[in-house]
Write a protein that holds these residues in place. Sequence first.
Motif, PDB file in Angstrom:
ATOM      1  N   LEU A   1       0.825  -1.205   0.000  1.00 24.21           N
ATOM      2  CA  LEU A   1       0.000   0.000   0.000  1.00 24.21           C
ATOM      3  C   LEU A   1       0.862   1.259   0.000  1.00 24.21           C
ATOM      4  CD1 LEU A   1      -3.145  -0.397   2.293  1.00 24.21           C
ATOM      5  CD2 LEU A   1      -3.043   0.047  -0.159  1.00 24.21           C
ATOM      6  N   LYS A   2       1.980   1.227   0.715  1.00 23.67           N
ATOM      7  CA  LYS A   2       2.895   2.369   0.702  1.00 23.67           C
ATOM      8  C   LYS A   2       3.427   2.605  -0.710  1.00 23.67           C
ATOM      9  CE  LYS A   2       4.553   2.289   5.495  1.00 23.67           C
ATOM     10  NZ  LYS A   2       5.689   2.008   6.402  1.00 23.67           N
ATOM     11  N   GLU A   3       3.821   1.531  -1.376  1.00 23.66           N
ATOM     12  CA  GLU A   3       4.351   1.666  -2.735  1.00 23.66           C
ATOM     13  C   GLU A   3       3.282   2.201  -3.683  1.00 23.66           C
ATOM     14  OE1 GLU A   3       7.630   1.050  -3.686  1.00 23.66           O
ATOM     15  OE2 GLU A   3       7.852   0.996  -1.512  1.00 23.66           O
ATOM     16  N   LEU A   4       2.067   1.688  -3.558  1.00 19.31           N
ATOM     17  CA  LEU A   4       0.954   2.121  -4.393  1.00 19.31           C
ATOM     18  C   LEU A   4       0.670   3.610  -4.172  1.00 19.31           C
ATOM     19  CD1 LEU A   4      -0.864   0.420  -6.331  1.00 19.31           C
ATOM     20  CD2 LEU A   4      -2.568   0.391  -4.521  1.00 19.31           C
ATOM     21  N   PHE A   5       0.636   4.022  -2.901  1.00 23.29           N
ATOM     22  CA  PHE A   5       0.382   5.428  -2.589  1.00 23.29           C
ATOM     23  C   PHE A   5       1.465   6.327  -3.166  1.00 23.29           C
ATOM     24  CE2 PHE A   5       1.512   8.958   0.238  1.00 23.29           C
ATOM     25  CZ  PHE A   5       0.392   9.760   0.044  1.00 23.29           C
ATOM     26  N   LEU A   6       2.732   5.938  -3.022  1.00 18.85           N
ATOM     27  CA  LEU A   6       3.820   6.769  -3.527  1.00 18.85           C
ATOM     28  C   LEU A   6       3.778   6.876  -5.046  1.00 18.85           C
ATOM     29  CD1 LEU A   6       6.787   5.671  -1.219  1.00 18.85           C
ATOM     30  CD2 LEU A   6       5.400   7.746  -1.067  1.00 18.85           C
ATOM     31  N   ASP A   7       3.411   5.795  -5.739  1.00 16.76           N
ATOM     32  CA  ASP A   7       3.245   5.870  -7.193  1.00 16.76           C
ATOM     33  C   ASP A   7       2.187   6.908  -7.561  1.00 16.76           C
ATOM     34  OD1 ASP A   7       5.157   4.007  -7.849  1.00 16.76           O
ATOM     35  OD2 ASP A   7       3.766   2.329  -7.962  1.00 16.76           O
ATOM     36  N   ILE A   8       1.054   6.869  -6.873  1.00 14.63           N
ATOM     37  CA  ILE A   8      -0.034   7.797  -7.181  1.00 14.63           C
ATOM     38  C   ILE A   8       0.369   9.224  -6.834  1.00 14.63           C
ATOM     39  CG2 ILE A   8      -2.383   8.466  -6.540  1.00 14.63           C
ATOM     40  CD1 ILE A   8      -2.979   5.467  -6.171  1.00 14.63           C
ATOM     41  N   ALA A   9       0.993   9.419  -5.679  1.00 16.65           N
ATOM     42  CA  ALA A   9       1.389  10.767  -5.265  1.00 16.65           C
ATOM     43  C   ALA A   9       2.420  11.378  -6.202  1.00 16.65           C
ATOM     44  CB  ALA A   9       1.929  10.731  -3.833  1.00 16.65           C
ATOM     45  N   CYS A  10       3.350  10.563  -6.685  1.00 15.39           N
ATOM     46  CA  CYS A  10       4.440  11.079  -7.517  1.00 15.39           C
ATOM     47  C   CYS A  10       4.070  11.192  -8.991  1.00 15.39           C
ATOM     48  CB  CYS A  10       5.673  10.179  -7.383  1.00 15.39           C
ATOM     49  SG  CYS A  10       6.415  10.198  -5.735  1.00 15.39           S
ATOM     50  N   PHE A  11       3.171  10.312  -9.477  1.00  9.44           N
ATOM     51  CA  PHE A  11       2.957  10.228 -10.918  1.00  9.44           C
ATOM     52  C   PHE A  11       1.534  10.494 -11.399  1.00  9.44           C
ATOM     53  CE2 PHE A  11       6.461   6.822 -10.639  1.00  9.44           C
ATOM     54  CZ  PHE A  11       7.466   7.749 -10.860  1.00  9.44           C
ATOM     55  N   PHE A  12       0.517  10.190 -10.596  1.00  8.82           N
ATOM     56  CA  PHE A  12      -0.814  10.031 -11.195  1.00  8.82           C
ATOM     57  C   PHE A  12      -1.905  10.951 -10.655  1.00  8.82           C
ATOM     58  CE2 PHE A  12       1.064   5.615 -11.485  1.00  8.82           C
ATOM     59  CZ  PHE A  12       1.456   5.761 -12.816  1.00  8.82           C
ATOM     60  N   LYS A  13      -1.569  11.946  -9.870  1.00  5.65           N
ATOM     61  CA  LYS A  13      -2.608  12.864  -9.405  1.00  5.65           C
ATOM     62  C   LYS A  13      -3.269  13.556 -10.598  1.00  5.65           C
ATOM     63  CE  LYS A  13      -3.473  17.024  -6.694  1.00  5.65           C
ATOM     64  NZ  LYS A  13      -2.920  18.077  -5.812  1.00  5.65           N
ATOM     65  N   GLY A  14      -4.603  13.563 -10.611  1.00  8.10           N
ATOM     66  CA  GLY A  14      -5.348  14.219 -11.680  1.00  8.10           C
ATOM     67  C   GLY A  14      -5.569  13.363 -12.908  1.00  8.10           C
ATOM     68  N   GLU A  15      -4.984  12.172 -12.947  1.00  8.49           N
ATOM     69  CA  GLU A  15      -5.147  11.277 -14.092  1.00  8.49           C
ATOM     70  C   GLU A  15      -6.463  10.509 -13.968  1.00  8.49           C
ATOM     71  OE1 GLU A  15      -3.262  10.999 -16.697  1.00  8.49           O
ATOM     72  OE2 GLU A  15      -1.502  12.176 -16.075  1.00  8.49           O
ATOM     73  N   TYR A  16      -6.976  10.060 -15.099  1.00 10.96           N
ATOM     74  CA  TYR A  16      -8.176   9.228 -15.086  1.00 10.96           C
ATOM     75  C   TYR A  16      -7.843   7.859 -14.484  1.00 10.96           C
ATOM     76  CZ  TYR A  16     -10.689  12.600 -17.972  1.00 10.96           C
ATOM     77  OH  TYR A  16     -11.303  13.734 -18.426  1.00 10.96           O
ATOM     78  N   ALA A  17      -8.692   7.412 -13.573  1.00 11.34           N
ATOM     79  CA  ALA A  17      -8.463   6.124 -12.917  1.00 11.34           C
ATOM     80  C   ALA A  17      -8.410   4.991 -13.937  1.00 11.34           C
ATOM     81  CB  ALA A  17      -9.558   5.865 -11.886  1.00 11.34           C
TER      82      ALA A  17
END
Length: 416
Positions: A220-236
Amino acid sequence: MVGIWGPGGIGKTTIAKAVFNSIRHKFETSCFLADVGSNSNGRAQLQERLLHDVLRDSNLKVSSVDQGVSFIKERMQDKKVLLILDNVSHSSQLNNLVPSPDCFGPGSRILITTRDKRWLIAHEVNEVYEVKMLDDHHALELFSLHAFKRNEPPSDYLELAQHVIRYAQGLPLALIVLGSHLFRRSTEEWEATIGSCKGGPQADIQEVLKLSYDALGRDLKELFLDIACFFKGEYAARVKPILEACYDHKTMVIGIAQLQEKALIRIDKDDRIWLHDLIEEMGKDIVYQESPDEPGERSRLWSGKDVDHVLTNNTGTNKVIGIQVPWLLSTISMNAKSFSEMRNLRYISMGGPSFSGDIDYLSNQLRWLDWHNCPLQCFPSDFQANKLVELNIISCKIRQLWEGRKHLWVAQSKES
Protein backbone atom coordinates in the motif's frame (compact mmCIF):
# COMPACT_ATOMS: atom_id res chain seq x y z
CA MET A 1 -22.78 4.09 16.77
CA VAL A 2 -21.59 6.94 14.57
CA GLY A 3 -18.26 7.05 12.73
CA ILE A 4 -16.39 10.32 12.15
CA TRP A 5 -14.06 9.74 9.22
CA GLY A 6 -11.43 11.79 7.39
CA PRO A 7 -7.67 12.31 6.87
CA GLY A 8 -5.24 13.39 9.55
CA GLY A 9 -5.53 17.01 10.60
CA ILE A 10 -9.07 17.58 9.39
CA GLY A 11 -10.58 17.94 12.87
CA LYS A 12 -12.17 14.58 13.72
CA THR A 13 -11.04 14.67 17.35
CA THR A 14 -12.05 18.32 17.71
CA ILE A 15 -15.57 17.50 16.50
CA ALA A 16 -15.80 14.49 18.82
CA LYS A 17 -14.70 16.59 21.81
CA ALA A 18 -17.24 19.30 20.98
CA VAL A 19 -20.06 16.75 20.78
CA PHE A 20 -18.89 15.02 23.94
CA ASN A 21 -18.80 18.24 25.96
CA SER A 22 -22.15 19.48 24.66
CA ILE A 23 -24.26 16.35 25.33
CA ARG A 24 -22.50 14.38 28.09
CA HIS A 25 -24.89 15.81 30.71
CA LYS A 26 -27.74 13.90 29.03
CA PHE A 27 -26.17 10.53 29.89
CA GLU A 28 -25.87 8.56 33.08
CA THR A 29 -22.14 8.23 32.53
CA SER A 30 -19.56 9.04 29.85
CA CYS A 31 -16.04 8.12 28.74
CA PHE A 32 -13.63 9.68 26.23
CA LEU A 33 -10.84 7.27 25.22
CA ALA A 34 -8.25 9.44 23.46
CA ASP A 35 -5.92 8.21 20.71
CA VAL A 36 -6.98 4.56 20.96
CA GLY A 37 -4.86 3.53 17.95
CA SER A 38 -1.53 4.60 19.41
CA ASN A 39 -2.25 3.90 23.08
CA SER A 40 0.92 2.44 24.55
CA ASN A 41 -0.71 1.01 27.68
CA GLY A 42 -2.33 -1.93 25.90
CA ARG A 43 -5.88 -3.05 25.14
CA ALA A 44 -6.64 -4.45 28.58
CA GLN A 45 -5.71 -1.10 30.16
CA LEU A 46 -8.08 0.69 27.76
CA GLN A 47 -10.86 -1.69 28.77
CA GLU A 48 -10.06 -1.05 32.43
CA ARG A 49 -10.21 2.72 31.86
CA LEU A 50 -13.61 2.35 30.16
CA LEU A 51 -14.97 0.20 32.98
CA HIS A 52 -13.67 2.60 35.65
CA ASP A 53 -15.25 5.63 33.95
CA VAL A 54 -18.61 3.96 33.33
CA LEU A 55 -18.98 1.89 36.53
CA ARG A 56 -17.09 4.33 38.76
CA ASP A 57 -15.27 1.42 40.37
CA SER A 58 -11.57 2.18 40.70
CA ASN A 59 -10.89 -1.19 42.35
CA LEU A 60 -11.88 -3.20 39.29
CA LYS A 61 -8.88 -4.80 37.56
CA VAL A 62 -8.66 -6.29 34.06
CA SER A 63 -5.96 -8.94 33.75
CA SER A 64 -6.56 -9.90 30.12
CA VAL A 65 -8.35 -8.67 26.99
CA ASP A 66 -10.78 -11.62 27.10
CA GLN A 67 -11.67 -10.81 30.68
CA GLY A 68 -12.20 -7.17 29.73
CA VAL A 69 -14.60 -8.16 26.92
CA SER A 70 -16.59 -10.29 29.40
CA PHE A 71 -16.78 -7.43 31.91
CA ILE A 72 -17.99 -4.99 29.23
CA LYS A 73 -20.68 -7.42 28.04
CA GLU A 74 -21.88 -8.30 31.54
CA ARG A 75 -21.71 -5.04 33.51
CA MET A 76 -22.72 -2.24 31.13
CA GLN A 77 -26.11 -3.38 29.83
CA ASP A 78 -28.09 -1.17 32.20
CA LYS A 79 -25.96 1.96 31.70
CA LYS A 80 -26.93 4.80 29.37
CA VAL A 81 -23.42 5.67 28.16
CA LEU A 82 -21.80 8.29 25.94
CA LEU A 83 -18.55 6.76 24.69
CA ILE A 84 -15.95 8.33 22.38
CA LEU A 85 -13.32 6.09 20.80
CA ASP A 86 -10.79 8.47 19.28
CA ASN A 87 -8.35 7.60 16.49
CA VAL A 88 -9.23 3.93 16.03
CA SER A 89 -6.71 2.25 13.72
CA HIS A 90 -7.82 -1.41 13.69
CA SER A 91 -10.97 -3.49 13.97
CA SER A 92 -9.62 -5.35 17.03
CA GLN A 93 -9.77 -2.12 19.02
CA LEU A 94 -13.49 -1.81 18.29
CA ASN A 95 -14.13 -5.49 18.98
CA ASN A 96 -12.39 -5.26 22.35
CA LEU A 97 -14.11 -2.07 23.50
CA VAL A 98 -17.55 -2.46 21.87
CA PRO A 99 -17.84 -6.22 21.39
CA SER A 100 -21.55 -5.99 20.45
CA PRO A 101 -24.15 -3.23 19.88
CA ASP A 102 -26.19 -4.30 22.92
CA CYS A 103 -23.30 -4.06 25.41
CA PHE A 104 -24.63 -0.75 26.69
CA GLY A 105 -28.03 0.30 27.90
CA PRO A 106 -30.84 1.83 25.81
CA GLY A 107 -30.13 5.39 24.62
CA SER A 108 -26.36 4.94 24.66
CA ARG A 109 -24.30 6.65 21.95
CA ILE A 110 -20.85 5.69 20.66
CA LEU A 111 -18.75 8.01 18.48
CA ILE A 112 -15.71 6.58 16.69
CA THR A 113 -13.08 8.73 14.96
CA THR A 114 -10.79 7.09 12.42
CA ARG A 115 -8.74 7.69 9.30
CA ASP A 116 -9.88 4.34 7.88
CA LYS A 117 -13.51 3.92 6.82
CA ARG A 118 -13.07 0.16 6.53
CA TRP A 119 -13.13 -0.35 10.31
CA LEU A 120 -16.44 1.51 10.56
CA ILE A 121 -18.04 -0.58 7.83
CA ALA A 122 -16.72 -3.84 9.30
CA HIS A 123 -18.12 -2.94 12.73
CA GLU A 124 -21.52 -2.07 11.20
CA VAL A 125 -21.79 1.43 12.62
CA ASN A 126 -25.16 3.09 12.04
CA GLU A 127 -23.87 6.21 10.30
CA VAL A 128 -20.57 7.46 8.87
CA TYR A 129 -19.96 11.20 8.89
CA GLU A 130 -17.22 12.28 6.46
CA VAL A 131 -15.48 15.43 7.66
CA LYS A 132 -15.11 17.82 4.73
CA MET A 133 -12.41 20.40 4.07
CA LEU A 134 -13.38 23.93 5.07
CA ASP A 135 -14.59 26.32 2.37
CA ASP A 136 -12.56 29.50 1.82
CA HIS A 137 -14.77 31.63 4.06
CA HIS A 138 -14.52 29.35 7.09
CA ALA A 139 -10.86 28.60 6.37
CA LEU A 140 -10.04 32.31 6.48
CA GLU A 141 -11.97 32.67 9.73
CA LEU A 142 -10.18 29.74 11.42
CA PHE A 143 -6.79 30.93 10.20
CA SER A 144 -7.46 34.50 11.37
CA LEU A 145 -8.42 33.33 14.85
CA HIS A 146 -4.94 31.85 15.24
CA ALA A 147 -2.93 34.39 13.25
CA PHE A 148 -4.64 37.57 14.49
CA LYS A 149 -6.91 36.48 17.38
CA ARG A 150 -9.86 37.87 15.44
CA ASN A 151 -12.33 36.58 12.82
CA GLU A 152 -10.73 38.24 9.80
CA PRO A 153 -7.27 39.54 8.83
CA PRO A 154 -6.33 43.23 8.86
CA SER A 155 -6.53 44.80 5.41
CA ASP A 156 -2.74 44.97 4.99
CA TYR A 157 -2.48 41.21 5.61
CA LEU A 158 -5.49 40.10 3.55
CA GLU A 159 -3.58 39.17 0.39
CA LEU A 160 -0.94 37.25 2.36
CA ALA A 161 -3.66 35.45 4.31
CA GLN A 162 -5.36 34.44 1.07
CA HIS A 163 -2.07 32.87 -0.09
CA VAL A 164 -2.06 30.75 3.06
CA ILE A 165 -5.69 29.73 2.47
CA ARG A 166 -4.83 28.53 -1.02
CA TYR A 167 -1.88 26.56 0.35
CA ALA A 168 -3.86 24.91 3.15
CA GLN A 169 -6.81 23.98 0.90
CA GLY A 170 -9.26 23.88 3.77
CA LEU A 171 -7.29 21.52 6.02
CA PRO A 172 -7.86 22.76 9.60
CA LEU A 173 -4.53 21.43 10.90
CA ALA A 174 -2.62 23.42 8.27
CA LEU A 175 -4.60 26.58 9.02
CA ILE A 176 -4.05 26.26 12.78
CA VAL A 177 -0.33 25.43 12.57
CA LEU A 178 0.41 28.17 10.04
CA GLY A 179 -1.77 30.71 11.84
CA SER A 180 -0.07 30.04 15.18
CA HIS A 181 3.35 30.24 13.53
CA LEU A 182 2.60 33.60 11.86
CA PHE A 183 1.02 35.28 14.89
CA ARG A 184 2.63 38.68 15.53
CA ARG A 185 5.13 38.26 12.69
CA SER A 186 6.04 40.90 10.14
CA THR A 187 4.90 40.83 6.52
CA GLU A 188 8.48 39.94 5.53
CA GLU A 189 8.34 36.87 7.78
CA TRP A 190 4.96 35.97 6.30
CA GLU A 191 6.36 36.14 2.78
CA ALA A 192 9.35 34.00 3.74
CA THR A 193 7.10 31.37 5.35
CA ILE A 194 4.70 31.26 2.41
CA GLY A 195 7.59 30.96 -0.03
CA SER A 196 9.16 28.10 1.92
CA CYS A 197 8.23 24.50 1.17
CA LYS A 198 10.52 22.72 3.63
CA GLY A 199 10.83 22.78 7.39
CA GLY A 200 9.15 25.11 9.86
CA PRO A 201 5.40 24.79 10.38
CA GLN A 202 5.00 22.76 7.18
CA ALA A 203 7.06 20.02 8.79
CA ASP A 204 4.61 19.87 11.70
CA ILE A 205 1.72 19.47 9.26
CA GLN A 206 3.49 16.73 7.33
CA GLU A 207 4.31 14.87 10.54
CA VAL A 208 0.61 14.54 11.34
CA LEU A 209 -0.38 13.63 7.78
CA LYS A 210 2.38 11.01 7.65
CA LEU A 211 0.69 9.03 10.43
CA SER A 212 -1.77 7.67 7.85
CA TYR A 213 1.10 6.66 5.55
CA ASP A 214 3.08 4.98 8.34
CA ALA A 215 0.10 2.75 9.14
CA LEU A 216 0.04 1.28 5.60
CA GLY A 217 1.47 -2.10 4.67
CA ARG A 218 4.43 -2.32 2.28
CA ASP A 219 2.44 -2.75 -0.97
CA LEU A 220 0.00 0.00 0.00
CA LYS A 221 2.89 2.37 0.70
CA GLU A 222 4.35 1.67 -2.73
CA LEU A 223 0.95 2.12 -4.39
CA PHE A 224 0.38 5.43 -2.59
CA LEU A 225 3.82 6.77 -3.53
CA ASP A 226 3.24 5.87 -7.19
CA ILE A 227 -0.03 7.80 -7.18
CA ALA A 228 1.39 10.77 -5.27
CA CYS A 229 4.44 11.08 -7.52
CA PHE A 230 2.96 10.23 -10.92
CA PHE A 231 -0.81 10.03 -11.20
CA LYS A 232 -2.61 12.86 -9.40
CA GLY A 233 -5.35 14.22 -11.68
CA GLU A 234 -5.15 11.28 -14.09
CA TYR A 235 -8.18 9.23 -15.09
CA ALA A 236 -8.46 6.12 -12.92
CA ALA A 237 -9.23 4.03 -16.01
CA ARG A 238 -5.79 4.93 -17.40
CA VAL A 239 -3.89 4.52 -14.14
CA LYS A 240 -5.33 1.18 -13.00
CA PRO A 241 -3.78 -0.89 -15.83
CA ILE A 242 -0.38 0.66 -15.07
CA LEU A 243 -0.63 -0.16 -11.38
CA GLU A 244 -1.93 -3.64 -12.15
CA ALA A 245 1.08 -4.23 -14.38
CA CYS A 246 3.47 -3.08 -11.66
CA TYR A 247 1.78 -5.05 -8.88
CA ASP A 248 -1.14 -7.40 -9.60
CA HIS A 249 -4.87 -7.07 -10.09
CA LYS A 250 -5.83 -7.93 -6.52
CA THR A 251 -3.26 -5.59 -4.95
CA MET A 252 -4.31 -2.77 -7.26
CA VAL A 253 -8.07 -3.11 -6.73
CA ILE A 254 -7.91 -3.62 -2.96
CA GLY A 255 -5.13 -1.06 -2.61
CA ILE A 256 -7.00 1.76 -4.33
CA ALA A 257 -10.10 1.00 -2.27
CA GLN A 258 -8.08 1.03 0.96
CA LEU A 259 -6.33 4.29 0.09
CA GLN A 260 -9.77 5.85 -0.43
CA GLU A 261 -11.00 4.41 2.86
CA LYS A 262 -8.00 5.94 4.60
CA ALA A 263 -8.83 9.32 2.98
CA LEU A 264 -5.41 9.50 1.33
CA ILE A 265 -6.84 9.60 -2.21
CA ARG A 266 -10.27 10.06 -3.76
CA ILE A 267 -11.74 9.36 -7.18
CA ASP A 268 -14.08 12.14 -8.26
CA LYS A 269 -17.28 11.92 -10.29
CA ASP A 270 -15.26 12.32 -13.52
CA ASP A 271 -13.16 9.25 -12.59
CA ARG A 272 -10.03 11.28 -11.87
CA ILE A 273 -7.68 10.43 -9.01
CA TRP A 274 -7.11 13.29 -6.58
CA LEU A 275 -5.08 13.90 -3.44
CA HIS A 276 -5.06 16.94 -1.20
CA ASP A 277 -2.00 18.99 -2.21
CA LEU A 278 -0.50 18.58 1.27
CA ILE A 279 -0.91 14.79 1.07
CA GLU A 280 0.72 14.80 -2.38
CA GLU A 281 3.52 16.95 -0.96
CA MET A 282 3.96 14.48 1.90
CA GLY A 283 4.29 11.55 -0.52
CA LYS A 284 6.84 13.33 -2.68
CA ASP A 285 8.81 14.39 0.39
CA ILE A 286 8.99 10.77 1.56
CA VAL A 287 10.64 9.89 -1.76
CA TYR A 288 12.86 12.99 -1.67
CA GLN A 289 14.13 12.03 1.79
CA GLU A 290 15.34 8.68 0.42
CA SER A 291 18.31 10.65 -0.95
CA PRO A 292 18.15 14.45 -0.64
CA ASP A 293 21.43 15.03 -2.48
CA GLU A 294 21.32 12.48 -5.32
CA PRO A 295 18.04 11.86 -7.20
CA GLY A 296 19.48 8.72 -8.78
CA GLU A 297 19.27 7.09 -5.33
CA ARG A 298 15.50 7.71 -5.04
CA SER A 299 12.76 5.24 -5.96
CA ARG A 300 10.81 7.61 -8.22
CA LEU A 301 11.76 10.50 -10.51
CA TRP A 302 9.13 13.02 -11.66
CA SER A 303 11.00 16.34 -11.75
CA GLY A 304 12.33 17.30 -15.17
CA LYS A 305 15.50 18.66 -13.58
CA ASP A 306 16.13 15.42 -11.67
CA VAL A 307 15.39 13.19 -14.68
CA ASP A 308 17.74 15.25 -16.86
CA HIS A 309 20.46 15.05 -14.19
CA VAL A 310 20.15 11.29 -13.76
CA LEU A 311 19.99 10.37 -17.46
CA THR A 312 22.68 12.82 -18.54
CA ASN A 313 25.15 11.95 -15.78
CA ASN A 314 24.40 8.23 -15.46
CA THR A 315 23.66 8.50 -11.74
CA GLY A 316 20.66 6.15 -11.71
CA THR A 317 20.80 3.12 -9.42
CA ASN A 318 18.83 -0.07 -8.83
CA LYS A 319 16.70 1.90 -6.35
CA VAL A 320 14.88 3.69 -9.18
CA ILE A 321 11.60 1.92 -10.04
CA GLY A 322 9.72 4.65 -11.90
CA ILE A 323 10.47 7.63 -14.17
CA GLN A 324 7.97 10.12 -15.50
CA VAL A 325 9.11 13.06 -17.60
CA PRO A 326 6.89 16.17 -17.56
CA TRP A 327 5.62 17.55 -20.84
CA LEU A 328 7.14 20.95 -20.14
CA LEU A 329 10.69 19.62 -20.42
CA SER A 330 12.24 20.42 -23.81
CA THR A 331 15.30 18.20 -24.39
CA ILE A 332 17.15 15.41 -22.62
CA SER A 333 20.58 14.30 -23.81
CA MET A 334 21.03 10.62 -23.05
CA ASN A 335 23.99 8.34 -23.61
CA ALA A 336 24.52 4.60 -23.87
CA LYS A 337 24.83 4.19 -20.09
CA SER A 338 21.84 6.33 -19.05
CA PHE A 339 19.80 3.32 -17.83
CA SER A 340 22.66 0.89 -17.21
CA GLU A 341 22.36 0.73 -13.39
CA MET A 342 18.56 1.01 -13.12
CA ARG A 343 17.98 -2.73 -13.03
CA ASN A 344 14.68 -2.56 -11.10
CA LEU A 345 13.04 0.05 -13.30
CA ARG A 346 9.45 -1.03 -13.98
CA TYR A 347 7.69 2.11 -15.23
CA ILE A 348 8.81 4.69 -17.80
CA SER A 349 6.63 7.48 -19.15
CA MET A 350 8.49 9.89 -21.41
CA GLY A 351 6.00 12.47 -22.62
CA GLY A 352 6.89 15.78 -24.17
CA PRO A 353 10.65 16.31 -24.51
CA SER A 354 12.75 15.34 -27.49
CA PHE A 355 15.56 12.91 -26.74
CA SER A 356 18.97 12.56 -28.26
CA GLY A 357 21.46 9.76 -27.89
CA ASP A 358 21.17 5.98 -27.66
CA ILE A 359 21.08 3.40 -24.89
CA ASP A 360 22.53 -0.10 -24.55
CA TYR A 361 20.47 -1.33 -21.57
CA LEU A 362 16.85 -1.45 -20.40
CA SER A 363 15.66 -3.18 -17.26
CA ASN A 364 14.11 -6.62 -17.70
CA GLN A 365 11.71 -5.58 -14.88
CA LEU A 366 9.95 -3.11 -17.17
CA ARG A 367 6.15 -3.46 -17.12
CA TRP A 368 5.13 -0.23 -18.81
CA LEU A 369 7.05 1.74 -21.44
CA ASP A 370 5.34 4.86 -22.77
CA TRP A 371 7.88 6.82 -24.81
CA HIS A 372 6.95 9.55 -27.27
CA ASN A 373 9.73 10.82 -29.54
CA CYS A 374 11.78 7.74 -28.67
CA PRO A 375 15.24 8.15 -30.30
CA LEU A 376 16.01 4.40 -30.47
CA GLN A 377 16.09 2.50 -33.75
CA CYS A 378 16.27 -0.84 -31.97
CA PHE A 379 16.10 -2.14 -28.43
CA PRO A 380 19.21 -3.26 -26.53
CA SER A 381 20.25 -6.72 -27.66
CA ASP A 382 19.97 -8.27 -24.19
CA PHE A 383 16.56 -6.73 -23.37
CA GLN A 384 14.08 -9.37 -22.18
CA ALA A 385 10.49 -8.10 -22.30
CA ASN A 386 8.92 -10.97 -20.36
CA LYS A 387 7.20 -8.62 -17.89
CA LEU A 388 6.31 -5.82 -20.31
CA VAL A 389 2.55 -5.46 -20.79
CA GLU A 390 2.37 -2.21 -22.78
CA LEU A 391 4.71 -0.48 -25.20
CA ASN A 392 3.56 2.90 -26.46
CA ILE A 393 6.18 4.33 -28.83
CA ILE A 394 4.34 6.97 -30.85
CA SER A 395 6.45 9.26 -33.09
CA CYS A 396 9.60 7.20 -32.71
CA LYS A 397 12.38 5.80 -34.88
CA ILE A 398 12.08 2.15 -33.86
CA ARG A 399 12.76 -0.20 -36.78
CA GLN A 400 13.07 -3.45 -34.86
CA LEU A 401 11.75 -4.77 -31.55
CA TRP A 402 13.44 -7.49 -29.51
CA GLU A 403 13.79 -11.21 -29.89
CA GLY A 404 11.34 -13.43 -28.01
CA ARG A 405 7.99 -12.82 -26.28
CA LYS A 406 5.84 -9.96 -27.61
CA HIS A 407 2.42 -10.62 -26.02
CA LEU A 408 1.56 -6.98 -25.34
CA TRP A 409 -0.17 -3.97 -26.80
CA VAL A 410 2.12 -1.97 -29.09
CA ALA A 411 1.13 1.52 -30.24
CA GLN A 412 3.20 3.11 -33.00
CA SER A 413 2.77 6.03 -35.34
CA LYS A 414 2.60 5.47 -39.10
CA GLU A 415 6.05 7.01 -39.40
CA SER A 416 7.71 4.56 -37.02
